[in-house]
Design a protein around this motif. Structure first.
Motif, PDB file in Angstrom:
ATOM      1  N   GLU A  97     -17.512  24.763   6.865  1.00 10.48           N
ATOM      2  CA  GLU A  97     -17.950  23.466   7.399  1.00 10.48           C
ATOM      3  C   GLU A  97     -16.791  22.474   7.390  1.00 10.48           C
ATOM      4  O   GLU A  97     -16.032  22.400   6.428  1.00 10.48           O
ATOM      5  CB  GLU A  97     -19.100  22.928   6.550  1.00 10.48           C
ATOM      6  N   SER A 156     -16.631  21.698  12.573  1.00 11.52           N
ATOM      7  CA  SER A 156     -17.764  22.617  12.624  1.00 11.52           C
ATOM      8  C   SER A 156     -18.843  22.168  11.641  1.00 11.52           C
ATOM      9  O   SER A 156     -18.544  21.679  10.540  1.00 11.52           O
ATOM     10  CB  SER A 156     -17.313  24.035  12.275  1.00 11.52           C
ATOM     11  N   GLN A 157     -20.090  22.357  12.057  1.00 12.62           N
ATOM     12  CA  GLN A 157     -21.230  21.979  11.223  1.00 12.62           C
ATOM     13  C   GLN A 157     -22.154  23.186  11.077  1.00 12.62           C
ATOM     14  O   GLN A 157     -22.207  24.043  11.969  1.00 12.62           O
ATOM     15  CB  GLN A 157     -21.994  20.825  11.871  1.00 12.62           C
ATOM     16  N   PRO A 184     -21.610  26.245   4.713  1.00 15.46           N
ATOM     17  CA  PRO A 184     -21.618  24.900   4.109  1.00 15.46           C
ATOM     18  C   PRO A 184     -20.677  24.794   2.917  1.00 15.46           C
ATOM     19  O   PRO A 184     -20.425  25.769   2.216  1.00 15.46           O
ATOM     20  CB  PRO A 184     -23.075  24.713   3.663  1.00 15.46           C
TER      21      PRO A 184
END
Lengths: 111, 112
Positions: free
Chosen positions: B15, B80-81, B112
């Motif tokens: 992430e 990026s998520q 994450p």
């Protein structure tokens, strides 16, 4: 918002059965498509239609037929389902800007 | 014969970092390219496109680059998520636009 709906999300059929998958769109798009999606193979075009009663074969039409009696409705028919037709089937339309709008897909299992 | 190719079936990214998804094509007559994103049990949705008259198109966190001489395009996602975790397909319309060629997809996982 373009809406493309497919008649079933999940379907289980037996080998040899005739299967109908229906797709309906509400944006008056002329072009409609049927794809199947399989792991590692991406989206493969089965048939497309550019007008009512008009149809063209895609890359993998064998074992399938289609019907477009009304502009908003495009049906995919498996004349005699086989196990190798177990797949996810996606219907799509095409806007004037070459964007395709997809339905949610039908996961068909043939046993 | 695969006219649009995505050679990486999967990609994992932390992430906040950049995700780069690649796509190659073989037909020099392709002049428009699209990227689609697909979540499980949903149909693909349009993400971003690029015309061959451009070499870059940007939309928020998403940028597509086109290198016509190399017949290569790439999708950059920055940052990026976790919600970007999906399968990404590149596609090219051909002839009158009635025929589309899709790549095999790259499954992106954002950790994450």
């Amino acid at each position: 918002d373009v809406k493309v709906t497919q008649s079933s999300r999940y379907l289980v059929k037996r080998t040899g059965e005739k299967v109908f998958l229906e797709c309906v769109q509400d944006m008056d798009h002329e072009n409609m498509f049927w794809y199947r999606q399989d792991p590692g193979l991406g989206l493969r075009l089965i048939y497309f239609s550019y007008d009512v009663k008009m149809k063209e074969k895609g890359d993998i039409p064998e074992g399938y037929s289609v019907s477009r009696e009304k502009k908003e409705r495009f049906s995919l028919i498996l004349e005699s389902a086989s196990t190798n037709q177990t797949s996810t089937y996606l219907c799509a339309t095409l806007s004037w800007s070459y964007e395709q709008y997809f339905g949610p897909g039908t996961r068909l299992t043939v046993t | 014969d695969q006219q649009v190719k995505q050679n990486s079936p999967s990609l994992s990214v932390q992430e906040g970092r950049i995700s780069i998804l690649n796509c190659d094509y073989t037909n020099s007559m392709f002049d428009y390219f699209l990227w689609y994103k697909k979540y499980p049990a949903e149909g693909p949705t349009f993400l971003i496109s690029i015309s061959s008259i451009k070499d870059k198109n940007e939309d928020g966190r998403f940028t597509v680059f086109l290198n016509k001489s190399a017949k290569h395009l790439s999708l950059h996602i920055v940052p990026s998520q976790p919600g970007d975790s999906a399968v990404y397909f590149c596609a090219a319309p051909f002839l009158t636009g009635n025929q589309f060629y899709f790549g095999t997809g790259t499954s992106l996982t954002v950790i994450p």
